[in-house]
Design a protein around this motif. Structure first.
Motif, PDB file in Angstrom:
ATOM      1  N   SER A 177     -11.895   3.969  -9.879  1.00  0.00           N
ATOM      2  CA  SER A 177     -11.144   3.957 -11.224  1.00  0.00           C
ATOM      3  C   SER A 177      -9.744   4.865 -11.326  1.00  0.00           C
ATOM      4  CB  SER A 177     -12.467   4.307 -12.299  1.00  0.00           C
ATOM      5  OG  SER A 177     -12.764   5.699 -12.047  1.00  0.00           O
ATOM      6  N   GLU A 178      -9.981   5.934 -10.231  1.00  0.00           N
ATOM      7  CA  GLU A 178      -9.114   6.915 -10.409  1.00  0.00           C
ATOM      8  C   GLU A 178      -7.883   6.657  -8.923  1.00  0.00           C
ATOM      9  OE1 GLU A 178     -11.816  10.503 -12.349  1.00  0.00           O
ATOM     10  OE2 GLU A 178     -10.647  10.688 -10.389  1.00  0.00           O
ATOM     11  N   THR A 179      -8.483   5.539  -8.342  1.00  0.00           N
ATOM     12  CA  THR A 179      -7.833   5.343  -7.294  1.00  0.00           C
ATOM     13  C   THR A 179      -7.411   6.414  -6.424  1.00  0.00           C
ATOM     14  OG1 THR A 179      -5.301   5.471  -8.076  1.00  0.00           O
ATOM     15  CG2 THR A 179      -6.526   3.012  -7.901  1.00  0.00           C
ATOM     16  N   SER A 180      -8.616   7.409  -6.231  1.00  0.00           N
ATOM     17  CA  SER A 180      -8.390   8.387  -5.391  1.00  0.00           C
ATOM     18  C   SER A 180      -9.600   8.743  -4.236  1.00  0.00           C
ATOM     19  CB  SER A 180      -8.682   9.738  -6.392  1.00  0.00           C
ATOM     20  OG  SER A 180      -9.938   9.849  -6.788  1.00  0.00           O
ATOM     21  N   PHE A 181      -9.210   9.677  -3.273  1.00  0.00           N
ATOM     22  CA  PHE A 181     -10.153   9.987  -2.253  1.00  0.00           C
ATOM     23  C   PHE A 181      -9.653  11.287  -1.894  1.00  0.00           C
ATOM     24  CE2 PHE A 181     -13.067   8.550   0.732  1.00  0.00           C
ATOM     25  CZ  PHE A 181     -12.716   8.979   2.065  1.00  0.00           C
ATOM     26  N   HIS A 182     -10.287  12.196  -2.518  1.00  0.00           N
ATOM     27  CA  HIS A 182      -9.940  13.693  -2.590  1.00  0.00           C
ATOM     28  C   HIS A 182     -10.923  14.161  -1.519  1.00  0.00           C
ATOM     29  CE1 HIS A 182      -7.397  12.970  -5.841  1.00  0.00           C
ATOM     30  NE2 HIS A 182      -8.257  13.375  -6.825  1.00  0.00           N
ATOM     31  N   LEU A 183     -10.378  15.411  -0.532  1.00  0.00           N
ATOM     32  CA  LEU A 183     -11.077  15.858   0.331  1.00  0.00           C
ATOM     33  C   LEU A 183     -11.475  17.368  -0.272  1.00  0.00           C
ATOM     34  CD1 LEU A 183     -12.009  15.470   3.426  1.00  0.00           C
ATOM     35  CD2 LEU A 183      -9.674  16.965   3.848  1.00  0.00           C
ATOM     36  N   THR A 184     -12.626  17.489   0.354  1.00  0.00           N
ATOM     37  CA  THR A 184     -13.255  18.889  -0.485  1.00  0.00           C
ATOM     38  C   THR A 184     -14.213  19.576   0.852  1.00  0.00           C
ATOM     39  OG1 THR A 184     -15.454  17.913  -1.175  1.00  0.00           O
ATOM     40  CG2 THR A 184     -13.388  18.072  -2.522  1.00  0.00           C
ATOM     41  N   LYS A 185     -14.153  20.868   0.556  1.00  0.00           N
ATOM     42  CA  LYS A 185     -15.006  21.602   1.577  1.00  0.00           C
ATOM     43  C   LYS A 185     -15.650  22.821   0.635  1.00  0.00           C
ATOM     44  CE  LYS A 185     -15.770  24.001   5.934  1.00  0.00           C
ATOM     45  NZ  LYS A 185     -15.068  24.223   7.227  1.00  0.00           N
ATOM     46  N   VAL A 207     -12.167  24.251  -0.938  1.00  0.00           N
ATOM     47  CA  VAL A 207     -10.906  23.542  -0.563  1.00  0.00           C
ATOM     48  C   VAL A 207     -10.967  22.323  -1.434  1.00  0.00           C
ATOM     49  CG1 VAL A 207      -9.725  22.538   1.470  1.00  0.00           C
ATOM     50  CG2 VAL A 207     -10.975  24.534   1.906  1.00  0.00           C
ATOM     51  N   LEU A 208      -9.737  21.840  -1.611  1.00  0.00           N
ATOM     52  CA  LEU A 208      -9.570  20.547  -2.429  1.00  0.00           C
ATOM     53  C   LEU A 208      -8.244  20.001  -1.994  1.00  0.00           C
ATOM     54  CD1 LEU A 208     -10.233  18.224  -4.563  1.00  0.00           C
ATOM     55  CD2 LEU A 208      -9.484  19.713  -6.251  1.00  0.00           C
ATOM     56  N   GLN A 248       0.938  -1.096   0.007  1.00  0.00           N
ATOM     57  CA  GLN A 248       0.131  -0.055   0.031  1.00  0.00           C
ATOM     58  C   GLN A 248       0.841   1.267   0.063  1.00  0.00           C
ATOM     59  OE1 GLN A 248      -1.785  -1.603   3.688  1.00  0.00           O
ATOM     60  NE2 GLN A 248      -3.446  -0.726   3.039  1.00  0.00           N
ATOM     61  N   SER A 249       0.103   2.448  -0.689  1.00  0.00           N
ATOM     62  CA  SER A 249       0.988   3.609  -0.512  1.00  0.00           C
ATOM     63  C   SER A 249      -0.027   4.568  -0.592  1.00  0.00           C
ATOM     64  CB  SER A 249       1.923   3.932  -1.639  1.00  0.00           C
ATOM     65  OG  SER A 249       1.281   3.779  -3.007  1.00  0.00           O
ATOM     66  N   VAL A 250       0.467   5.843  -0.260  1.00  0.00           N
ATOM     67  CA  VAL A 250      -0.686   7.208  -0.361  1.00  0.00           C
ATOM     68  C   VAL A 250       0.184   8.236  -0.774  1.00  0.00           C
ATOM     69  CG1 VAL A 250      -2.007   8.617   0.930  1.00  0.00           C
ATOM     70  CG2 VAL A 250      -2.078   6.301   1.402  1.00  0.00           C
ATOM     71  N   THR A 251      -0.367   8.935  -1.766  1.00  0.00           N
ATOM     72  CA  THR A 251       0.171  10.024  -2.459  1.00  0.00           C
ATOM     73  C   THR A 251      -0.429  11.291  -2.013  1.00  0.00           C
ATOM     74  OG1 THR A 251       1.399   8.707  -3.919  1.00  0.00           O
ATOM     75  CG2 THR A 251       1.344  11.174  -4.273  1.00  0.00           C
ATOM     76  N   GLN A 252      -0.120  12.235  -1.468  1.00  0.00           N
ATOM     77  CA  GLN A 252      -1.125  13.556  -1.452  1.00  0.00           C
ATOM     78  C   GLN A 252      -0.178  14.660  -2.251  1.00  0.00           C
ATOM     79  OE1 GLN A 252      -1.594  12.988   3.439  1.00  0.00           O
ATOM     80  NE2 GLN A 252      -2.390  14.900   2.538  1.00  0.00           N
ATOM     81  N   LEU A 253      -0.888  14.961  -3.105  1.00  0.00           N
ATOM     82  CA  LEU A 253      -0.347  16.260  -4.176  1.00  0.00           C
ATOM     83  C   LEU A 253      -0.482  17.371  -3.784  1.00  0.00           C
ATOM     84  CD1 LEU A 253      -1.786  14.809  -7.486  1.00  0.00           C
ATOM     85  CD2 LEU A 253       0.642  14.669  -6.517  1.00  0.00           C
ATOM     86  N   GLY A 302     -18.008  20.005   8.025  1.00  0.00           N
ATOM     87  CA  GLY A 302     -18.382  20.379   6.471  1.00  0.00           C
ATOM     88  C   GLY A 302     -17.550  20.003   5.363  1.00  0.00           C
ATOM     89  N   PHE A 303     -16.492  18.763   5.861  1.00  0.00           N
ATOM     90  CA  PHE A 303     -15.803  18.073   4.799  1.00  0.00           C
ATOM     91  C   PHE A 303     -16.419  16.987   4.330  1.00  0.00           C
ATOM     92  CE2 PHE A 303     -11.921  20.440   4.746  1.00  0.00           C
ATOM     93  CZ  PHE A 303     -11.536  21.152   5.936  1.00  0.00           C
ATOM     94  N   GLU A 304     -15.934  16.746   3.060  1.00  0.00           N
ATOM     95  CA  GLU A 304     -16.597  15.454   2.389  1.00  0.00           C
ATOM     96  C   GLU A 304     -15.401  14.819   1.453  1.00  0.00           C
ATOM     97  OE1 GLU A 304     -20.364  16.788   0.737  1.00  0.00           O
ATOM     98  OE2 GLU A 304     -19.209  16.842  -0.909  1.00  0.00           O
ATOM     99  N   ALA A 305     -15.486  13.759   1.282  1.00  0.00           N
ATOM    100  CA  ALA A 305     -14.279  12.859   0.315  1.00  0.00           C
ATOM    101  C   ALA A 305     -15.217  11.890  -0.392  1.00  0.00           C
ATOM    102  CB  ALA A 305     -13.437  12.338   1.137  1.00  0.00           C
ATOM    103  N   GLU A 306     -14.625  11.628  -1.794  1.00  0.00           N
ATOM    104  CA  GLU A 306     -15.423  10.617  -2.753  1.00  0.00           C
ATOM    105  C   GLU A 306     -14.495   9.626  -2.954  1.00  0.00           C
ATOM    106  OE1 GLU A 306     -17.240  12.520  -6.026  1.00  0.00           O
ATOM    107  OE2 GLU A 306     -18.257  10.482  -6.646  1.00  0.00           O
ATOM    108  N   PHE A 307     -14.797   8.469  -2.730  1.00  0.00           N
ATOM    109  CA  PHE A 307     -13.934   7.148  -3.249  1.00  0.00           C
ATOM    110  C   PHE A 307     -14.010   7.085  -4.806  1.00  0.00           C
ATOM    111  CE2 PHE A 307     -11.627   3.551  -3.388  1.00  0.00           C
ATOM    112  CZ  PHE A 307     -12.515   2.406  -3.772  1.00  0.00           C
TER     113      PHE A 307
END
Lengths: 114, 115
Positions: A70-78, A19-20, A2-7, A62-67
């Protein structure tokens, strides 16, 4: 493995702006995904998590994230940043049954300008 | 979620000495974890501590340097032994929230500075 990349190690937004915070992961099995927030001089607080079911998860403050598998992403937004959102945000992944093998990204420091 | 406390909250230590950090949870938990967060870095798992068994250490961490005790289901200690300035970090304990969803809840951390 496993690994995690935060851009973006540092993101700056104006108060009231969107916020993204980006997070991509790699996992050989369906993952559990988490966002934690760390305010200055404090420990980590769980913002939200994805385990199963609905891919759009809502968390605290007020934060949310979408799994997106297909994009192997879990971006956080507000939708609208508040000054109190200034903190460091960590994305993390674990595999089901991994007994606590929680892998963290390097973190993104969010600054909010008045 | 569990309420977790750590003692001390911060300390300044001299090189060559040892510091024991305590982690107390308000409910019984099976798994407790110890992490290190070096300045400006992310979290790295040091070891997993289950009650009644020896701790399991991650690669790069050894028992002689970071001995861990887990005497019961609500308490654990981590000792940082023979400290050097490179050990200056935040040390956090966490517990697994149960329910099979691998959610961990963290204590407030212990901020250690080694001179």
């Amino acid at each position: 493995a496993q690994s995690v990349t935060q851009l973006g190690s540092h993101v700056s937004v104006s108060e009231g702006a969107l916020v993204l915070l980006r997070c991509n992961y790699s996992s050989s099995v369906p993952p559990y995904l988490f966002w934690y927030v760390q305010y200055p001089n404090q420990g980590l607080q769980l913002l939200l998590k994805y385990t199963t079911g609905a891919t759009l998860v809502k968390g605290i403050n007020g934060f949310e994230a979408e799994f997106k598998k297909s994009e192997t992403s879990f971006h956080l937004t507000k939708p609208s940043a508040h000054m109190s959102d200034a903190a460091e945000y960590f994305c993390a992944v674990s595999e089901r049954g991994s007994q606590g093998n929680l892998i963290f990204g390097k973190g993104t420091k969010l600054s909010v300008k008045p | 979620s569990a309420v977790i406390s750590q003692k001390p909250s911060r300390d300044i230590c001299q090189r060559g000495t040892s510091l024991t950090i305590q982690c107390q949870v308000d409910s019984q938990v099976t798994m407790m974890f110890w992490y290190r967060q070096q300045p400006g870095q992310s979290l790295t798992l040091i070891a997993t501590a289950n009650q009644g068994s020896e701790a399991t250490y991650e690669s790069g961490f050894v028992i002689d340097k970071f001995p861990i005790s887990r005497p019961n289901l609500t308490f654990s200690t981590l000792t940082v032994s023979n400290m050097s300035p490179e050990d200056s970090s935040i040390y956090l304990c966490s517990v697994e929230g149960g329910g099979g969803q691998e959610t961990q809840y963290f204590g407030p951390g212990t901020r250690l500075l080694v001179l």
